[in-house]
Scaffold this active site. Structure first.
Site, mmCIF file in Angstrom:
data_model
loop_
_atom_site.group_PDB
_atom_site.id
_atom_site.type_symbol
_atom_site.label_atom_id
_atom_site.label_comp_id
_atom_site.label_asym_id
_atom_site.label_seq_id
_atom_site.Cartn_x
_atom_site.Cartn_y
_atom_site.Cartn_z
ATOM 1 N N GLU A 190 0.880 -1.166 0.000
ATOM 2 C CA GLU A 190 0.000 0.000 0.000
ATOM 3 C C GLU A 190 0.912 1.209 0.000
ATOM 4 O O GLU A 190 1.197 1.809 1.040
ATOM 5 C CB GLU A 190 -0.944 -0.029 1.205
ATOM 6 C CG GLU A 190 -2.103 0.932 1.090
ATOM 7 C CD GLU A 190 -1.718 2.352 1.439
ATOM 8 O OE1 GLU A 190 -1.269 3.090 0.525
ATOM 9 O OE2 GLU A 190 -1.860 2.714 2.603
ATOM 10 N N GLU A 199 4.158 8.375 -3.884
ATOM 11 C CA GLU A 199 5.034 7.644 -2.968
ATOM 12 C C GLU A 199 5.978 6.707 -3.711
ATOM 13 O O GLU A 199 6.617 5.850 -3.108
ATOM 14 C CB GLU A 199 4.203 6.854 -1.949
ATOM 15 C CG GLU A 199 3.506 7.754 -0.948
ATOM 16 C CD GLU A 199 2.935 6.981 0.218
ATOM 17 O OE1 GLU A 199 3.155 5.752 0.291
ATOM 18 O OE2 GLU A 199 2.292 7.603 1.066
#
Length: 726
Positions: A190, A199
């Site tokens: 995740e 990210e």
């Protein structure tokens, strides 16, 4: 021309954006140093009053079950707690992992955090195999040491330490044969932000497929798809179109002079925002459009482009593009998670959709006043993605317009809220009048701007043609100097009336002893936008350090800062930050103190003050009148600690979840000009002190609350807030 060719040739270190633990920390940087006996992390901690930073050391020396050490509180301002309170997300991952992992295998968890996904995977496999090889094991990698320390304790508490091999490294640092015995059969991860790619999803997947996974691995999630929609919104337009918003302002100051549009603007990137909060102020101009699809089960490309023809469903001006993503967690396409705004019919959502802050929608601002379209007309949307961003360019013709990304070596960018503030008529008029009043009676005033204001230097020059302005711009620094010098002529000022002082505060006292007639600030410090509102009290600290440069009758503007507050009903925010118990069957109570939870905390522990745009925090209601907690007198230097106390009555019945706190800035001694930044002012963040437990008020006891605040500038500059009901 390719849209990708307009992206600045910035070097992105491979996988440097992957680690959630670092990217989700606010104003924190960390670096590590390893040895055979221990590992150290040097954590960068900033004094909010001075802007100075110091490295503190986090030692890797505690054991599972040991009490909290110096890591306590370091993670309290991250979004981990909010994410773990997202029951819809947690359930979707659990169902997908149980559906995907049906027998013992080797599972890799990238960016493991508290270890929730790793424990789900281990539980799905059942008992550990006797062979001792990598089959039937989970490899969890997490690069941020404070989170590694916390995860170890959680694994120990849940009896999972033997099932999961936790490695304190980035995924791109793992090597098969040394860190892990063999390539992994399944990837669970995740590593997503509101934009999806921020990210480092793409470089992390690329390295994993190249070096860490078997061919054709199973993955959870299976696929992510991004969508967008064209919208008209005056509110969003004000957050980027300063040139048109200031064109008719009577003050005569132009932050974006004609012909110099490329010098100033909002950073060309998607901007995270809870757009549900402005749903009534948004006009939808198109149906949702599918943009990019990213498959986790195969190696993604670093870059991608596509052109979409979008038909308008209403007349209007496209001020912004709202985007979101949908996560398909299983290969069959039965388990989904969506970050779409509420006006979108969900594909197949699981559970009740609650407000959460760890993922928002994104807004991409279209240049200038927007693109005018008519119902039935088609516009051309050119989309591109890099390893970490998704970019858009909208035009009514096939050819692409000149992208705001390509603006030469001088392009000053500010957050959208600051752009909106600088275009606000009331704010500009207030600042103009306050500056004019402060300059009255000065013959040839020397003005010192000690913060990152771009508006006040120009206003001081405009108001009095014999004034001279010196600017420090501690956050914007050389960019501000070059920008102000570039637009001086367009505003009718000679360059010799403005100076950017490059030699620091100490040298300033030598060059201008007792010579400054007006010391001013908004206050605004670039880079503190995500911080608590009282961090702008740095203005008072800087004013104290520069006391020797002030003339005998010098004026300091603002004259004082006022800490204000209001008791509030904040059910959505409180639920997102409340203490954890069991998360999908795994005990997470150990994280509550470290992650800054509210609720059942140990004695002596308290939830932190955190910054939020309250108007974006779901359902809210004021339960008390606004009140003053304490005042800070900027006309005098700081002499020591200061404190304030107030007891206020509740005026509305309901459940109190916390206290909203903010700073109002009184610009003059007569209190005639006050800049308000409370919950009703949407361009400023407020601080929120959540209660340990929600309290029903007014109808039942208690009927009042006492708020106490203290600030010791000689320590770490933090404002301490306490409360008690009566």
């Amino acid at each position: 021309m390719s849209l990708l060719s307009l992206v600045p040739k910035t070097f992105f270190p491979r996988h440097s954006f992957r680690c959630r633990s670092v990217t989700r920390l606010r104003s924190v940087a960390a670096r590590t140093m390893s040895s055979q006996s221990s590992q150290r992390v040097f954590q960068l901690r900033q004094d909010p009053l001075t802007g100075n930073s110091e490295w503190i050391v986090i030692e890797e020396n505690d054991q599972a079950g040991a009490p909290e050490t110096s890591t306590d509180g370091l993670l309290a301002t991250t979004s981990y707690l909010d994410m773990l309170n997202d029951s819809r997300r947690n359930r979707a991952y659990r169902l997908a992992i149980e559906k995907t992992i049906t027998e013992p295998c080797h599972v890799l968890d990238i960016g493991a955090g508290t270890g929730l996904l790793s424990m789900m995977a281990a539980r799905a496999m059942g008992e550990e195999e006797e062979s001792g090889d990598s089959k039937g094991k989970v490899t969890a990698c997490e690069s941020y040491l404070p989170m590694v320390k916390l995860m170890r304790k959680i694994l120990h508490k849940n009896g999972m330490s033997k099932n999961i091999n936790l490695i304190n490294k980035r995924s791109d640092e793992l090597k098969v044969g040394s860190d892990i015995a063999s390539r992994a059969d399944v990837l669970v991860s995740e590593i997503l932000d509101s934009e999806l790619l921020g990210e480092g999803l793409i470089p992390s997947l690329q390295h994993a497929h190249d070096m860490l996974l078997v061919e054709n691995p199973k993955t959870v999630p299976y696929r992510a798809t991004t969508y967008c929609q064209l919208v008209e919104s005056t509110f969003l337009c004000k957050m980027h179109d300063l040139q048109n918003n200031e064109a008719e302002k009577p003050d005569g100051v132009r932050l974006v002079p004609p012909g110099l549009e490329s010098l100033f603007g909002v950073k060309s990137q998607q901007y995270g925002m809870h757009v549900d909060a402005i749903q009534k102020e948004i006009k939808l101009l198109s149906e949702p459009v599918k943009i990019f699809e990213f498959d986790f089960w195969k190696r993604p490309a670093s870059n991608g482009e596509l052109q979409v023809h979008i038909e308008a469903i209403h007349d209007g001006s496209v001020h912004a593009i709202v985007s979101w993503w949908v996560l398909q967690l299983d290969s069959e396409g039965t388990i989904f998670y969506s970050t779409a705004p509420r006006w979108i019919d969900s594909i197949s959502e699981i559970g009740v959709r609650n407000w959460c802050d760890h993922w928002k929608q994104c807004v991409w601002f279209t240049p200038g006043a927007g693109v005018s379209i008519s119902k039935g007309e088609k516009v051309h949307l050119h989309a591109a993605h890099t390893c970490t961003n998704i970019l858009y360019n909208l035009n009514k013709t096939q050819s692409l317009t000149h992208s705001p990304l390509n603006t030469g070596d001088l392009h000053l960018t500010l957050p959208p809220e600051r752009v909106a503030i600088y275009g606000d008529s009331i704010y500009r008029q207030s600042m103009f009048e306050a500056t004019r009043n402060a300059l009255q009676g000065k013959s040839q005033p020397q003005c010192l701007v000690i913060d990152d204001s771009l508006l006040l230097p120009l206003m001081a020059l405009r108001i009095f043609n014999r004034s001279r302005v010196i600017s420090l711009s501690p956050g914007l620094q050389e960019n501000a100097a070059r920008y102000l010098e570039a637009i001086a002529v367009s505003n009718g000022f000679s360059k010799d009336r403005f100076e950017y002082f490059r030699e620091g505060k100490a040298k300033l006292a030598e060059v201008y002893p007792n010579k400054i007639d007006l010391l001013i600030g908004e206050p605004y410090y670039f880079g503190l936008e995500s911080g608590l509102p009282w961090q702008n009290l740095r203005f008072w600290k800087d004013r104290t350090l520069l006391d020797s440069v002030l003339s005998k009758d010098a004026v300091v503007m603002p004259y004082k800062g006022v800490l204000r507050g209001c008791a509030m009903y904040l059910p959505d925010l409180w639920k997102s930050r409340c203490c954890l118990g069991s998360v999908e069957g795994f005990d997470h109570a150990l994280v509550n103190t470290t992650l800054g939870g509210c609720g059942d905390l140990p004695s002596g522990k308290d939830s932190p003050c955190l910054p939020f745009f309250i108007w974006q925090c779901g359902e809210t209601k004021k339960l008390s009148e606004e009140f003053t907690v304490m005042e800070f007198d900027f006309s005098k230097p700081i002499t020591g600690p200061c404190s304030g106390e107030v007891q206020i009555e509740f005026v509305e019945p309901g459940v109190c979840h916390g206290i909203a706190l903010w700073m109002d800035w009184v610009m003059d001694k007569e209190n005639s000009t006050v800049v308000l930044t409370g919950p009703d002012e949407r361009y400023w963040k407020q601080g929120v002190k959540l209660l340990g437990k929600p309290v029903r008020v007014k109808e039942e006891a208690p009927s009042s609350i006492r708020i106490q605040a203290s600030l010791d500038p000689s320590s770490n500059g933090e404002l301490i807030i306490t409360h008690s009901f009566s």
